[in-house]
Design an enzyme around this catalytic site. Structure first.
Site, PDB file in Angstrom:
ATOM      1  N   SER A 132       0.853  -1.184   0.000  1.00  0.00           N
ATOM      2  CA  SER A 132       0.000   0.000   0.000  1.00  0.00           C
ATOM      3  C   SER A 132       0.887   1.231   0.000  1.00  0.00           C
ATOM      4  O   SER A 132       2.049   1.168   0.416  1.00  0.00           O
ATOM      5  CB  SER A 132      -0.891   0.015   1.257  1.00  0.00           C
ATOM      6  OG  SER A 132      -1.497   1.273   1.456  1.00  0.00           O
ATOM      7  N   TYR A 145      -1.666  -0.969  10.280  1.00  0.00           N
ATOM      8  CA  TYR A 145      -1.703  -1.184   8.829  1.00  0.00           C
ATOM      9  C   TYR A 145      -0.428  -0.654   8.178  1.00  0.00           C
ATOM     10  O   TYR A 145       0.199  -1.346   7.364  1.00  0.00           O
ATOM     11  CB  TYR A 145      -2.936  -0.480   8.267  1.00  0.00           C
ATOM     12  CG  TYR A 145      -3.157  -0.688   6.787  1.00  0.00           C
ATOM     13  CD1 TYR A 145      -3.686  -1.881   6.304  1.00  0.00           C
ATOM     14  CD2 TYR A 145      -2.874   0.319   5.871  1.00  0.00           C
ATOM     15  CE1 TYR A 145      -3.915  -2.070   4.950  1.00  0.00           C
ATOM     16  CE2 TYR A 145      -3.096   0.142   4.517  1.00  0.00           C
ATOM     17  CZ  TYR A 145      -3.616  -1.049   4.062  1.00  0.00           C
ATOM     18  OH  TYR A 145      -3.840  -1.224   2.717  1.00  0.00           O
ATOM     19  N   LYS A 149       2.455  -2.831   6.213  1.00  0.00           N
ATOM     20  CA  LYS A 149       2.767  -2.582   4.802  1.00  0.00           C
ATOM     21  C   LYS A 149       4.220  -2.179   4.602  1.00  0.00           C
ATOM     22  O   LYS A 149       4.845  -2.549   3.592  1.00  0.00           O
ATOM     23  CB  LYS A 149       1.810  -1.526   4.240  1.00  0.00           C
ATOM     24  CG  LYS A 149       0.346  -1.973   4.232  1.00  0.00           C
ATOM     25  CD  LYS A 149       0.118  -3.227   3.402  1.00  0.00           C
ATOM     26  CE  LYS A 149      -1.335  -3.619   3.314  1.00  0.00           C
ATOM     27  NZ  LYS A 149      -1.575  -4.817   2.487  1.00  0.00           N
TER      28      LYS A 149
END
Length: 253
Positions: A132, A145, A149
């Site tokens: 991402s 998150y 990533k």
């Protein structure tokens, strides 16, 4: 080029778009997903497996089945992931932190761990990791998150170094904000956390790109098919954003 591809979380969203794009390009498709109902909706000529990518025994069994059925693998799309919580870091529970890293980072690691012996054995192939833009810039209120990533980017870079001598490539695709149900959940949670409307948050994300828009799942799928193909035969170790060009990962509206 066509070949044999495994796509994790391939029964919906970006993964489903990848599966359809590889299928259209003439590849044999194997889809792994945790949702049996979504798997049941896949075309009958796709191979499917109900697998939690954070469960190593399940992942290992899937790759054994792939080797038995196909005799090898040409591309792995380590695409499974979850959004994780939307909260300030001091409000994130350890359970939510571990769950987010387990599915995103450990899931990619486990799939790569069990795919690489097949890829090295045949002396060619590609590993594609869906990370991402959060793995390039970080995002406030998304610490688990973003950390996962960033880890996936590091994993991809390392795999490219280890696998290159065996003729196997590894690249990391970093989508920006992708239209769809998962991003819709992020928008709703962030709106609640910031005291904003969903549309305000959406506009903020879009304004953070020079092209002023979200991307579609098909955009990510197109990149995956290209990177797995012979047209990208010397593209490895790269972190490629498909994001409409992020210029401000945290625009203030």
């Amino acid at each position: 080029m066509s070949g044999r591809v495994l796509i994790t979380a391939g029964a919906s969203g970006v993964g489903r778009a990848m599966a359809e794009a590889f299928d259209a390009a003439g590849w044999q498709v194997w889809v792994a997903d945790v949702d049996p109902q979504r798997l049941a909706d896949c075309p009958s000529d796709w191979m499917t497996a109900e697998v939690d990518v954070s469960d190593e025994s399940a992942v290992a069994g899937m790759f054994e089945a792939i080797d038995a059925k196909w005799g090898g693998l040409d591309a792995l799309c380590a695409n499974a992931g979850i959004a994780g919580p939307t909260a300030l870091v001091e409000d994130v529970s350890l359970t939510d932190w571990k769950n987010c890293l387990s599915v995103n980072l450990e899931g990619a690691f486990l799939c790569a761990k069990h795919a690489t012996p097949m890829l090295k054995r045949q002396g060619r192939g590609a590993v594609l990791i869906t990370a991402s833009t959060a793995g390039q810039y970080g995002y406030p209120n998304r610490a688990p998150y973003a950390a996962a990533k960033w880890g996936m980017v590091g994993l991809g870079k390392t795999l490219a170094m280890e696998l290159g001598p065996h003729g196997v490539r590894c690249n990391v695709i970093c989508p920006g904000s992708v239209e769809g149900p998962r991003m819709e959940g992020v928008l709703q949670r962030e709106a609640a956390a910031k005291g904003m409307t969903r549309d305000q948050v959406y506009a903020g994300y879009a304004s953070g790109t020079s092209m002023g828009r979200f991307v579609e799942a098909q955009d990510i799928a197109n990149m995956a098919v290209f990177l797995a193909s012979d047209a990208a035969r010397l593209v490895s170790g790269q972190v490629i954003a498909v994001d409409g060009h992020t210029v401000n990962p945290d625009p203030k509206l």
